[in-house]
Enzyme design. Structure first.
Site, PDB file in Angstrom:
ATOM      1  N   LYS A  97       0.874  -1.171   0.000  1.00 32.93           N
ATOM      2  CA  LYS A  97       0.000   0.000   0.000  1.00 32.93           C
ATOM      3  C   LYS A  97       0.910   1.220   0.000  1.00 32.93           C
ATOM      4  CE  LYS A  97      -3.030   2.676   2.835  1.00 32.93           C
ATOM      5  NZ  LYS A  97      -3.347   2.952   4.230  1.00 32.93           N
ATOM      6  N   ASN A 206      -8.843   1.908  10.567  1.00 33.69           N
ATOM      7  CA  ASN A 206      -7.834   1.719  11.611  1.00 33.69           C
ATOM      8  C   ASN A 206      -8.218   2.474  12.879  1.00 33.69           C
ATOM      9  OD1 ASN A 206      -5.530   1.282  13.116  1.00 33.69           O
ATOM     10  ND2 ASN A 206      -4.242   2.655  11.937  1.00 33.69           N
TER      11      ASN A 206
END
Lengths: 263, 366
Positions: A97, A206
Site C-alpha cells: 500500500k 484503523n
C-alpha cells in the site's frame, strides 16, 4: 453468481481491511481481526522489527491473512520505493500500500509522487494499492500505471470524520476499472456501510477500531456493517436503479405505446 | 516572514496585561475550538486557565489518541563528547567547569551502541557539547556510519549548523534534529550565555529552520524551563513550532518541555516551574498543535512521567544516561542528573500496564 473481490489475481474473502498502528498492544490484534472477519491487514514497514520477535507486529498477524505492508512515513516516491523494497526483502509478500505524504499536519497524500511510485513498483511486480486524494485524473493515471486497486480517502487519516469526499469517490467508482477501496476518515460502521452501498469494493479502517472503548466489539460492528453495505449494493437500492429501469417508460410513444393511452 | 518577525512581533507584547483581561468565556471557547489561534494558545497558558486543566486534559487525551494511537515511542540518548566552548551558566558541560573531558572513539561508540541495542530500542539521539574542533561534522558522520548498523532512526542534539551541514548529515542517515533555543527571551538569553558561539541568539533561533530546509524528517525544539518566565517561554516555543509547521509542511515538528535539573556547577533556576505549570503547558500545546509530537525526557521523575503520558506525550526516553560513555562505564560526569532511572524494559512494562503500546521502532529507510 458468487460475489468475489479479486485483487492482484488473488481472491479476497473480506471487504473490510484493517490497519494496525494505533492499538494499545499487539496482543489484541488477532482478536480484532477475528471479530472483524478481516483478511487483508496493513502494517507500516517502519514498525517491522525482525530483531525483536516479541515486539514485531508482523508476528501478531494470524495465518491466513494477506499482509499489505504500507509505506507510511514516505515523503517522496523515492522513499516509498525504498520502503516497498525493504518490505519485500523482509519476506512480507508482494502487496504494497503506497502512502506518500509530505504534509505532516493533515496527512494528505501527494498524488503526483504516488503515481511515480506506483509506476516503478507495479513494473517490479508488486501488487500496488495506492492511497490517494480522490481525483479522477490521478486515479486514471494510477490505474494505467498498474495499480491493482485505488484507495481514495474519505477524510484525512485519523480524523474519523466520515465520507466527506463522497461525491468524488462516487465518480471514481463509476469511472475507474480497478477496485475502489475507501481508506481513511471512516469513523463509524454506518459510514463504512454507506461507502459499500455506493459500490466501493472495500473499506480500510484503523483509528475508529483502535481507539474505540472496546476495539474487538467495534471491529465486529465494522465487519457487519461492511457485509450489510455490500449486500445492499448488490440488492440494487431503489435510488440507484431509478434511472436504470423506470417502471413507466417516458419514451414509449416513439414505439407506438403511448398512442394507446392517449386514445 | 521569518521566525525573527514572529519573535519581534511579541517582543514588547504585554502578556500580563493580556492575561489580566482574559474572561472565562474566552478560555472555554479556546478549549472547544477545533483550530486554535496563537492567542487562544496564550489564553490557555494564562494563570486563569489553571481552573480548566481537567477539561483541557480530557480533550488533550482524546486528540492524542486519535492522532497517535495508544502508543508511545521510546528512544534513548547517547553522549558522544562533552568538549564545549560555550559558557552556559546552567549546564554541567560548560567550558568553565573543570571536569574530565572525553570524546568517544569509534570503537567506544560501537560498544555503547551494542549495549543500547540489546534493549531493543531502534531510535537513538546522539549528543555532543559545542566544539567544532573536537566534534566536527565529519566526526558526527563517522559515528552515524557506525550507529546505522544498530539503529534505524538517528537524531542529533548538537551545536547549530549550516544548512549544507544538515544536508550532509541527512544524507549520512540523520533523520531528526533537536535543538533547544533554551531561552526565547533575548535579554535573559544574553545573561545566561556568557561566552562562545552560542551567544549568537539568532543563529541558534534559525537552526531548526535550516534543518527543515535541509530535508530532515523531524525537528524538535524547546525552551529550558526555569530560566525565564515559563508562560512566555511556552508561548514563544509554540509560536516557533507553529511557524515551522506552517512553512515546512513535510517536517514533523515536535517540542520538549524540559525543566532545569541539578548539575555539576550548581546553578539554580530562578523561575520555578511547578508540576501544575508543566501540565498546563503540555495540555495547552496539545490543544493548539494536535498533530505535533511532545517529547518527555527522564529529567522528570517516574511518578510524574506515569501521569503525564496520558496528557499528550508521544515520545519518551528510557534507560537514559547523560554521561559520555556512560552505558559501558559508570564513573563519568553527567550533563545533568536524571530523575527517572527506569530501564527500557521497566518503561515498556509501565506503558503496557497503562494501556499503551511501547513502540521500539517507527522508522526505517535502510
Amino acid at each position: 453468481m458468487k460475489d468475489q473481490l479479486i485483487i492482484g489475481g488473488q481472491s479476497v474473502t473480506s471487504r473490510l481491511f484493517l490497519g494496525t498502528g494505533k492499538f494499545s498492544s499487539h496482543v489484541i490484534i488477532p482478536e480484532v481481526i477475528r471479530a472483524a472477519g478481516a483478511q487483508v491487514i496493513t502494517v507500516a514497514v517502519r514498525r517491522f522489527d525482525p530483531d525483536n520477535p516479541r515486539e514485531n507486529i508482523v508476528n501478531h498477524i494470524p495465518d491466513g491473512c494477506i499482509l499489505m505492508p504500507n509505506t507510511s512515513g514516505a515523503r517522496t516516491a523515492e522513499e516509498a520505493i525504498r520502503i516497498a523494497r525493504l518490505a519485500r526483502a523482509a519476506g512480507c509478500g508482494n502487496w504494497i500500500k503506497i502512502e506518500v505524504i509530505s504534509d505532516a499536519k493533515y496527512l494528505l497524500p501527494d498524488n503526483m509522487e504516488t503515481i511515480k511510485a506506483t509506476e516503478v513498483l507495479a513494473a517490479e511486480g508488486f501488487v500496488v494499492l495506492p492511497y490517494m486524494s480522490p481525483d479522477l485524473m490521478a486515479a486514471k493515471k494510477l490505474a494505467q500505471a498498474g495499480a491493482a486497486a485505488v484507495m481514495p480517502l474519505g477524510a484525512p487519516i485519523g480524523s474519523n470524520r466520515g465520507l466527506k469526499t463522497k461525491e468524488l469517490i462516487r465518480v471514481l467508482i463509476e469511472e475507474i476499472s480497478v477496485p475502489i477501496i475507501v481508506d481513511a476518515g471512516i469513523g463509524r460502521p454506518s459510514e463504512a456501510a454507506e461507502a459499500m452501498e455506493m459500490g466501493a469494493a472495500a473499506v480500510l479502517v484503523n483509528t475508529a477500531v483502535a481507539t474505540a472503548g472496546d476495539p474487538v466489539a467495534m471491529a465486529q460492528a465494522f465487519g457487519l456493517a461492511v457485509s450489510a453495505g455490500r449486500r445492499a449494493y448488490l440488492a440494487e437500492p431503489e435510488d440507484r436503479k431509478r434511472y436504470a429501469s423506470a417502471s413507466s417508460p417516458l419514451t414509449g410513444f416513439l414505439y407506438g405505446d403511448s398512442m394507446k393511452s392517449e386514445g | 516572514m521569518s521566525i525573527h518577525h514572529v519573535i519581534e512581533q511579541y517582543k514588547d507584547f504585554d502578556i500580563q496585561a493580556y492575561f489580566a483581561r482574559i474572561t472565562d468565556r474566552q478560555i472555554a471557547s479556546a478549549v472547544n475550538k477545533e483550530e486554535m489561534t496563537l492567542l487562544d494558545y496564550l489564553t490557555l497558558l494564562s494563570p486563569k486557565a489553571e481552573a480548566y486543566l481537567e477539561e483541557m486534559a480530557q480533550k488533550a487525551h482524546r486528540l492524542t489518541i486519535k492522532r497517535f494511537g495508544r502508543t508511545i515511542l521510546l528512544y534513548t540518548p547517547l553522549y558522544l563528547a562533552n568538549y564545549c566552548v560555550n559558557h552556559c551558566i546552567y549546564c554541567g558541560f560548560h567550558s568553565g567547569n573543570k571536569i574530565d573531558r572525553k570524546k568517544l572513539r569509534l570503537e567506544e561508540v560501537e560498544a555503547e551502541a551494542q549495549i543500547i541495542a540489546q534493549t531493543g530500542l531502534k531510535h537513538l539521539i546522539i549528543l555532543t557539547g559545542e566544539s567544532r574542533q573536537h566534534s566536527p561534522v565529519s566526526y558526527i558522520k563517522d559515528c552515524v556510519a557506525v550507529l546505522r548498523k544498530y539503529f534505524t532512526s538517528i537524531s542529533i542534539e548538537i551545536y547549530p549548523m549550516e544548512q549544507e551541514e544538515y544536508t550532509e548529515l541527512a544524507g549520512a542517515g540523520v533523520d531528526g534534529v533537536t535543538i533547544y533555543q533554551e531561552v526565547y527571551d533575548q535579554e535573559r538569553y544574553e545573561q545566561l550565555h556568557l561566552a562562545g558561539p552560542k551567544r549568537n541568539y539568532f543563529y541558534r533561533l534559525d537552526a531548526p529552520e535550516r534543518a527543515c530546509r535541509a530535508g530532515v524528517r523531524t525537528v524538535n525544539i524547546g525552551a529550558l524551563l526555569g530560566l525565564a518566565d515559563w508562560r512566555r517561554e511556552a508561548f514563544l516555543t509554540g509560536a516557533h513550532a507553529a511557524y515551522l509547521q506552517q512553512n515546512y509542511l513535510d517536517v514533523e515538528v515536535s517540542i520538549s518541555p524540559p525543566r532545569m535539573r541539578p548539575h555539576q556547577g550548581g546553578f539554580l533556576p530562578d523561575a520555578e516551574v511547578s508540576d501544575k505549570n508543566l501540565v498546563q503547558y503540555v495540555l495547552a500545546y496539545r490543544l493548539f498543535m494536535p498533530a505535533s509530537g511532545i517529547t518527555l525526557s527522564t529529567r522528570e521523575p517516574a511518578a510524574l512521567r506515569n501521569h503525564l503520558l496520558k496528557l499528550g506525550i508521544t515520545k519518551m526516553s528510557a534507560g537514559s544516561c547523560t554521561a559520555v560513555g556512560g552505558h559501558s562505564e559508570h564513573n563519568s560526569v553527567s550533563q545533568f542528573e536524571i530523575s527517572d532511572g527506569r530501564n527500557v524494559a521497566e518503561m515498556a512494562a509501565m506503558l503496557s500496564r497503562q494501556g499503551y503500546q511501547p513502540v521500539y521502532k517507527d522508522w526505517q529507510l535502510w
